[in-house]
Design a protein around this motif. Sequence first.
Motif, PDB file in Angstrom:
ATOM      1  N   CYS A   1       1.019  -1.102   0.186  1.00  0.00           N
ATOM      2  CA  CYS A   1       0.353  -0.038  -0.081  1.00  0.00           C
ATOM      3  C   CYS A   1       1.066   1.510   0.103  1.00  0.00           C
ATOM      4  N   ALA A   2       2.008   1.478   1.436  1.00  0.00           N
ATOM      5  CA  ALA A   2       2.649   2.544   0.943  1.00  0.00           C
ATOM      6  C   ALA A   2       3.518   2.740  -0.420  1.00  0.00           C
ATOM      7  N   GLY A   3       3.892   1.255  -1.294  1.00  0.00           N
ATOM      8  CA  GLY A   3       4.343   1.118  -2.712  1.00  0.00           C
ATOM      9  C   GLY A   3       3.516   2.188  -3.271  1.00  0.00           C
ATOM     10  N   ALA A   4       2.446   1.691  -3.126  1.00  0.00           N
ATOM     11  CA  ALA A   4       1.237   2.425  -4.065  1.00  0.00           C
ATOM     12  C   ALA A   4       1.063   3.874  -4.088  1.00  0.00           C
ATOM     13  N   ILE A   5       0.956   4.062  -2.882  1.00  0.00           N
ATOM     14  CA  ILE A   5       0.662   5.572  -2.688  1.00  0.00           C
ATOM     15  C   ILE A   5       1.919   6.472  -3.286  1.00  0.00           C
ATOM     16  N   ASN A   6       3.169   5.922  -3.314  1.00  0.00           N
ATOM     17  CA  ASN A   6       4.405   6.493  -3.188  1.00  0.00           C
ATOM     18  C   ASN A   6       4.524   6.398  -5.003  1.00  0.00           C
ATOM     19  N   GLY A   7       3.637   5.723  -5.187  1.00  0.00           N
ATOM     20  CA  GLY A   7       4.619   5.460  -7.431  1.00  0.00           C
ATOM     21  C   GLY A   7       3.552   6.306  -7.898  1.00  0.00           C
ATOM     22  N   VAL A   8       2.493   6.319  -6.763  1.00  0.00           N
ATOM     23  CA  VAL A   8       1.717   7.800  -7.741  1.00  0.00           C
ATOM     24  C   VAL A   8       2.413   9.534  -7.063  1.00  0.00           C
ATOM     25  N   GLU A   9       3.285   9.372  -6.626  1.00  0.00           N
ATOM     26  CA  GLU A   9       3.565  10.244  -5.708  1.00  0.00           C
ATOM     27  C   GLU A   9       2.747  11.320  -5.080  1.00  0.00           C
ATOM     28  N   ARG A  10       2.656  10.444  -4.227  1.00  0.00           N
ATOM     29  CA  ARG A  10       1.792  11.500  -3.279  1.00  0.00           C
ATOM     30  C   ARG A  10       1.804  11.206  -2.176  1.00  0.00           C
ATOM     31  N   PHE A  11       2.640  12.305  -2.019  1.00  0.00           N
ATOM     32  CA  PHE A  11       3.735  11.433  -0.834  1.00  0.00           C
ATOM     33  C   PHE A  11       2.885  12.169   0.675  1.00  0.00           C
ATOM     34  N   GLY A  12       2.224  13.517   0.278  1.00  0.00           N
ATOM     35  CA  GLY A  12       1.632  14.652   1.970  1.00  0.00           C
ATOM     36  C   GLY A  12       0.282  12.693   2.366  1.00  0.00           C
ATOM     37  N   ILE A  13      -0.094  12.397   1.651  1.00  0.00           N
ATOM     38  CA  ILE A  13      -0.834  11.486   1.836  1.00  0.00           C
ATOM     39  C   ILE A  13      -0.631  10.425   2.318  1.00  0.00           C
ATOM     40  N   TYR A  14       0.344  10.311   1.621  1.00  0.00           N
ATOM     41  CA  TYR A  14       1.442   8.726   2.046  1.00  0.00           C
ATOM     42  C   TYR A  14       1.863   8.775   4.125  1.00  0.00           C
ATOM     43  N   ASN A  15       2.954  10.495   3.974  1.00  0.00           N
ATOM     44  CA  ASN A  15       3.094  11.043   4.685  1.00  0.00           C
ATOM     45  C   ASN A  15       2.456  11.030   6.397  1.00  0.00           C
ATOM     46  N   THR A  16       1.700  11.250   5.942  1.00  0.00           N
ATOM     47  CA  THR A  16       0.112  11.332   6.496  1.00  0.00           C
ATOM     48  C   THR A  16      -0.278  10.272   7.541  1.00  0.00           C
ATOM     49  N   ASN A  17      -0.514   9.533   6.816  1.00  0.00           N
ATOM     50  CA  ASN A  17      -1.091   8.169   7.095  1.00  0.00           C
ATOM     51  C   ASN A  17       0.040   7.653   8.106  1.00  0.00           C
ATOM     52  N   GLN A  18       1.515   7.274   7.338  1.00  0.00           N
ATOM     53  CA  GLN A  18       2.383   6.995   8.131  1.00  0.00           C
ATOM     54  C   GLN A  18       2.849   7.802   9.598  1.00  0.00           C
ATOM     55  N   THR A  19       2.832   9.209   9.868  1.00  0.00           N
ATOM     56  CA  THR A  19       2.784   9.758  11.120  1.00  0.00           C
ATOM     57  C   THR A  19       1.725   9.222  11.494  1.00  0.00           C
ATOM     58  N   ILE A  20       0.235   8.920  11.111  1.00  0.00           N
ATOM     59  CA  ILE A  20      -0.791   8.591  12.556  1.00  0.00           C
ATOM     60  C   ILE A  20      -0.113   7.316  12.392  1.00  0.00           C
ATOM     61  N   GLY A  21      -0.233   6.076  11.677  1.00  0.00           N
ATOM     62  CA  GLY A  21       0.322   4.660  12.281  1.00  0.00           C
ATOM     63  C   GLY A  21       1.718   4.791  12.876  1.00  0.00           C
ATOM     64  N   THR A  22       2.075   5.367  13.155  1.00  0.00           N
ATOM     65  CA  THR A  22       3.627   5.592  13.855  1.00  0.00           C
ATOM     66  C   THR A  22       3.158   6.170  15.396  1.00  0.00           C
TER      67      THR A  22
END
Length: 497
Positions: A143-164
């Motif tokens: 899922c992380a690779g898919a989001i980064n693959g379309v360069e939606r880094f803001g969405i990925y890092n928001t979700n990743q930070t909340i997850g952490t």
Amino acid sequence: MEKSMVKNMAINFSGLVLPTFVSLITVPAYIHLVGVERYGVISLVWTLIGYFGILDLGMGMAAQHQISKAHAANDPEARSRVFWSAIWLNLGTGIIGGILIYFGAFAYTAYVAHSSPAMQQEVYHALPWLALAIPIANVSWVCAGAINGVERFGIYNTNQTIGTFLFQLLPLAAAWKIAPNLQTVLAAAVVARVLAVIMLARASFKVLDIKRIEWPQLGVAGGLFKFGGWMLVATISSMITDSLDRILLGANLGARFVTYYTVPQNLVTRLNMLPNSLVRTLFPRLSAVKREHADAMVQQSLEFLNGVFTPIALFVMLVLAPFLHLWVGQEIAIASAPVGRILIIGVWLVGQASVTRIMIQSQINPATAARIGIVQLPFFVTALWFGIARFGPIGAASVVVLRSLADYGLLLWISRLHARPIAADMLMHLAFLVAGLGVAFVIDPIEYPLQSIAAAFVISGLNLGCSLLTRPALRSMARSFVHELNVRLKRRVKSTV
């Protein structure tokens, strides 16, 4: 370097920094609630789960690579096929990993962690949660690779930070409110991971415009395995290389010298967050563009990295000893600071090598980059053994730097980039780092900390000034940054009036 890439890099950097601060804050609370021994077992268990991350088989990066290409071609059906093929493959390997860890975790805790019988019983009760953690982690990487693959880094890092945040705080709350034992803490950690993967999956469906579940396709799976397998080989080779210096130091000189080495190493390797944020930004873009655009992008990225990272590395190099003195005391600071200064150069070189490595992986062949690491390994072990035997921790750090320089040189040559301007820029900044190393050894930073800090500002400023004078692209970027900052400040002032 494009403004959008600088913005994405800043987003990725923030996504790496924030979880680090949360981890630093929560560790003392964990130790207070669950105790030193139990926290040690928890750390070892999560380290074990991290090792099982190899069951990802490089699928997260492979999915990111293929989705980047499909996204650039505006082919949503291809994106969906890649995503679901990678999800099912990683779910399957994750289930296998969960079964293995279920039967192997107790032996690991009993014979490696040397835990008490009572602690072993807690591990037994926590085993189902440990087994469940593996497939959850595998799915999250896709899922992380898919989001980064379309360069939606803001969405990925928001979700990743909340997850952490959830992963750090939910087990802490469970230990406080329910019971401070392994079963409670690890169960809460797995629940946090489940919530995090649900958020990532939901974001993946949205950014990829996925509307239905699909079964894996053999041809797509074969392509993912081919790319991901070599990415996995490179990862394993890097893991071995990164741990050999500490292992050989302990074998030759004993645990005390390992402490003198690992204390500064753990500190200075955190500087990797800057180049890692650049690499995370570059990989999907390099996977999607044509070769001529990739060449220009890599050269600009390396110039940007040198211009920004070198002043930071110089500053840290010159203030490292005073900081260690305050942090861990004079005895360790005196022994560790020279090692740390040398390792900073290694970290700086690794950052640039990472950029050329992803250039090869995305544009040429991931197998080529993996083979470079494997070929270097026996030479590195031999040099490391000799360096430790003759010069101790300083020798180990020096060999790590030489290996990083050789790695970068090989990758630059094989990448078929225009190496001369890149090498000239690198050597200019390397000369500053060597000069900074000399200044740090001349000034006694523990006896004269203020002079060391002053020297850090001077030499970092000189390096930054040299970069701006010799690199027009950096000058233009700096002007744009100052102009935009000025505009925003004026808007803020007007809004407050």
